[in-house]
Design an enzyme around this catalytic site. Structure first.
Site, mmCIF file in Angstrom:
data_model
loop_
_atom_site.group_PDB
_atom_site.id
_atom_site.type_symbol
_atom_site.label_atom_id
_atom_site.label_comp_id
_atom_site.label_asym_id
_atom_site.label_seq_id
_atom_site.Cartn_x
_atom_site.Cartn_y
_atom_site.Cartn_z
ATOM 1 N N SER A 141 27.569 72.643 60.727
ATOM 2 C CA SER A 141 26.763 74.014 60.921
ATOM 3 C C SER A 141 26.549 74.373 59.244
ATOM 4 O O SER A 141 25.872 75.315 59.106
ATOM 5 C CB SER A 141 27.638 74.982 61.474
ATOM 6 O OG SER A 141 28.963 75.302 60.712
ATOM 7 N N GLY A 142 27.266 73.482 58.310
ATOM 8 C CA GLY A 142 27.454 74.043 56.963
ATOM 9 C C GLY A 142 28.416 74.863 56.557
ATOM 10 O O GLY A 142 28.814 75.270 55.243
ATOM 11 N N GLY A 143 29.148 75.404 57.668
ATOM 12 C CA GLY A 143 30.389 76.223 57.477
ATOM 13 C C GLY A 143 31.574 75.415 57.047
ATOM 14 O O GLY A 143 31.721 74.239 57.018
ATOM 15 N N VAL A 144 32.706 76.120 56.870
ATOM 16 C CA VAL A 144 33.968 75.432 56.423
ATOM 17 C C VAL A 144 34.616 74.707 57.454
ATOM 18 O O VAL A 144 34.858 73.293 56.915
ATOM 19 C CB VAL A 144 35.141 76.520 55.903
ATOM 20 C CG1 VAL A 144 36.346 75.979 55.542
ATOM 21 C CG2 VAL A 144 34.542 77.625 54.848
ATOM 22 N N SER B 218 33.425 72.686 60.203
ATOM 23 C CA SER B 218 32.678 71.347 60.458
ATOM 24 C C SER B 218 32.834 70.584 59.236
ATOM 25 O O SER B 218 32.581 69.358 59.360
ATOM 26 C CB SER B 218 31.162 71.814 61.111
ATOM 27 O OG SER B 218 30.613 72.391 60.192
ATOM 28 N N SER B 219 32.648 71.278 57.946
ATOM 29 C CA SER B 219 32.528 70.531 56.789
ATOM 30 C C SER B 219 34.008 69.851 56.538
ATOM 31 O O SER B 219 34.101 68.508 56.253
ATOM 32 C CB SER B 219 32.078 71.359 55.568
ATOM 33 O OG SER B 219 31.072 71.913 55.663
ATOM 34 N N CYS C 26 58.637 93.857 69.897
ATOM 35 C CA CYS C 26 57.850 94.986 70.474
ATOM 36 C C CYS C 26 58.212 94.773 72.168
ATOM 37 O O CYS C 26 59.450 94.974 72.591
ATOM 38 C CB CYS C 26 56.596 95.121 70.118
ATOM 39 S SG CYS C 26 55.742 96.754 70.578
ATOM 40 N N GLU D 98 54.675 91.053 61.882
ATOM 41 C CA GLU D 98 53.854 90.009 61.600
ATOM 42 C C GLU D 98 52.555 90.911 60.569
ATOM 43 O O GLU D 98 51.764 90.179 60.152
ATOM 44 C CB GLU D 98 53.206 89.510 62.699
ATOM 45 C CG GLU D 98 52.461 90.564 63.758
ATOM 46 C CD GLU D 98 53.225 91.035 64.829
ATOM 47 O OE1 GLU D 98 52.902 91.491 65.902
ATOM 48 O OE2 GLU D 98 54.612 91.323 64.324
ATOM 49 N N HIS E 159 56.496 95.764 64.333
ATOM 50 C CA HIS E 159 55.767 94.398 64.183
ATOM 51 C C HIS E 159 55.845 93.896 62.746
ATOM 52 O O HIS E 159 55.088 94.171 61.867
ATOM 53 C CB HIS E 159 54.126 94.656 64.562
ATOM 54 C CG HIS E 159 54.118 94.922 66.096
ATOM 55 N ND1 HIS E 159 53.793 94.015 66.835
ATOM 56 C CD2 HIS E 159 53.929 96.196 66.665
ATOM 57 C CE1 HIS E 159 53.273 94.299 68.087
ATOM 58 N NE2 HIS E 159 53.634 95.860 68.035
#
Length: 517
Positions: free
Chosen positions: A225-228, A230-231, A78, A173, A171
């Protein structure tokens, strides 16, 4: 390691280019348009992104093309294609009308290495106000559409040993370009010669070795945090340095129902040393009477830093702070003009206060790559496939002020919705949860009249939110089955005290955002 450099001119889809290149098992870096690494021997090709600007705008971004053309294969997308044409002697002019949306290629030169396997009629996605009307000397057209004569072009001969030049005004992508991945494969693998060595397995192997070398015998602290993200960062670090890692998990009181206990149990099963801190009373007191969304975020962010710092100081001889920062966090936190797009809680600030060195093992990964690394590490599927969840938690899903009673209502309603998504099976045998990118319940600041047991009620309304996406940059509302919606609505109204009406949010991003606050 071989790499593709993507020079960012401010396009909203630059990250998508990066993700597509990574999907081709090829490492890439997204850099500001003016930060090309001239002496990096690992670079095998360059992609120039789109831009919100016209090449004629005074504020538009320009580069010294001589630094890359003739040294590497170059693909302009583009604005990138228009910039090369303009700078090299071609002509770019305003289109008669904005060219936006679906188009179909015609007169495709299938002999050109960029377009091999792509035939006439292939759908592409246009999004530009200018168009190339004349090519520089020594360049030729390789594809058109019914409205764009010069939809794709190339240099007529290879320039020096570095390779040729290609430009496309569409584009490749984006999802709507049906054979866009094939085009990028042709460039990255066929033209640039990628050996496709980038994989989750290779990442784990090299990163564990690098972490051992980087950290030596030092102790490291990490905020979970319990999230993906940081785990996965925690498990990767644990594999590298074992019990010299201490994780801190702060409960600010606005997690999902039973989440603090559930996540602590999951982390124990992974062998991690985790310090759990219930700081909910502190956060509820700080948020009392606060309604403005940004103030909520700042209070919770500052409170988290205070609690984390207090706990971290109890870890003797800690030298490093580890974070689950991923590549989009770093890209989004500062754009190419130096202005903040979206601040991320784990990008900057904390290490200076605590005099710790920073360790970010996932700093080069996109979200889907983080999940692949987690699977490579044999982490439980329910941790790896968990939907994204906002750092401030349910505080930004309660419109208005925060109280314990409102959090209780939202936790109960959200628990029914998320459990329902996990339990409902689709025709392909997968859970409905796995077909949704992100889901949650919003507690609305309104009450409505209802009837329960022949009695009039005047209680709260909640909105269900579920979206499909690949990267959260754009999202569509999920077309959930009617029988599922009916069941969830009925269960919430019958089992959540204080709710008598359930709505469904059918807004897409843009113009809406995924979260309400």
């Amino acid at each position: 390691m071989q790499k593709i450099i993507i020079l960012d001119f401010g396009s909203q889809t630059t990250q998508l280019i990066g993700r597509r290149v990574r999907e081709l098992d090829t490492f890439c870096e997204i850099l500001p348009y003016n930060k090309f690494p001239k002496d990096d021997a690992d670079v095998i090709g360059v992609i120039l992104s789109g831009s919100p600007f016209s090449v004629y705008d005074e504020a538009s971004f320009h580069i010294a093309l001589g630094d890359i053309i003739g040294r590497y294969p170059v693909l302009g997308i583009c604005y990138g294609a228009q910039l090369m044409s303009h700078e090299l002697g071609g002509r770019v002019e305003p289109a008669g009308s904005r060219e936006y949306g679906r188009a179909h290629l015609e007169r495709v030169d299938v002999a050109d290495p960029l377009l091999q396997g792509i035939g006439d009629g292939s759908q592409v996605w246009m999004s530009h106000g200018d168009t190339i009307t004349a090519l520089p000397e020594g360049f030729r057209r390789i594809a058109s559409t019914d409205r764009v004569e010069l939809a794709a072009y190339t240099s007529e001969k290879t320039l020096a040993e570095g390779g040729g030049v290609w430009g496309v005004q569409f584009h490749p992508e984006v999802f709507h370009s049906e054979q866009g991945t094939q085009l990028l494969r042709n460039f990255v693998v066929g033209i640039c010669g990628s050996r496709q060595e980038w994989s989750a397995a290779s990442f784990v192997e090299t990163t564990v070795a690098e972490l051992r070398d980087q950290l030596g015998n030092d102790r490291v602290i990490l905020g979970l945090s319990g999230g993906v993200d940081s785990s996965v960062a925690a498990v990767l670090l644990h594999r590298a340095i074992g019990d010299r890692l201490t994780c801190i998990f702060v409960d600010h009181g606005m997690l999902r129902k039973n989440e603090f206990a559930d996540v602590m149990r999951d982390y124990e099963g992974l062998g991690l040393h985790v310090v759990g801190v219930d700081a909910s009373e502190r956060f509820f007191k700080a948020l009392e009477g606060v309604e403005e969304p940004e103030r909520k975020r700042k209070i919770i962010g500052a409170g988290f830093i205070d609690v984390f710092e207090e706990e971290a100081r109890k870890v003797e001889d800690a030298r490093w702070l580890a974070q689950g920062t991923i590549y989009p966090d770093r890209i989004e936190s500062l754009n190419i003009t130096g202005k903040v797009i979206k601040s991320h809680h784990n990008v900057g600030g904390l290490p200076e206060r605590m005099n710790l060195k920073l360790c970010e093992p996932l700093r080069w990964l996109f979200k889907d790559e983080v999940r692949r690394v987690g699977r490579q590490l044999n982490m439980p599927a329910h941790l790896i496939d968990r939907h994204p969840f906002p750092g401030p938690g349910l505080a930004v899903r309660i419109l208005g002020d925060i109280t314990r009673e409102k959090v209780r209502i939202l936790q109960d309603a959200d628990d029914i919705f998320i459990r329902g998504l996990r339990e409902y099976r689709c025709d392909d045998g997968r859970a409905l949860y796995d077909h949704v990118w992100q889901a949650g319940v919003i507690l609305l600041p309104v009450k409505s009249v209802g009837v329960m047991g022949d009695e009039r009620t005047y209680e709260r309304a909640v909105a269900l939110r579920a979206v499909t996406s690949t990267d959260a940059m754009t999202a569509d509302w999920a077309h959930l089955p009617y029988d599922f919606m009916a069941r969830v609505s009925n269960d919430i109204i019958n089992h959540v005290r204080g709710v008598n009406r359930v709505c469904y949010d059918i807004s897409s991003k843009p113009p809406a955002t995924i979260e309400w606050e």
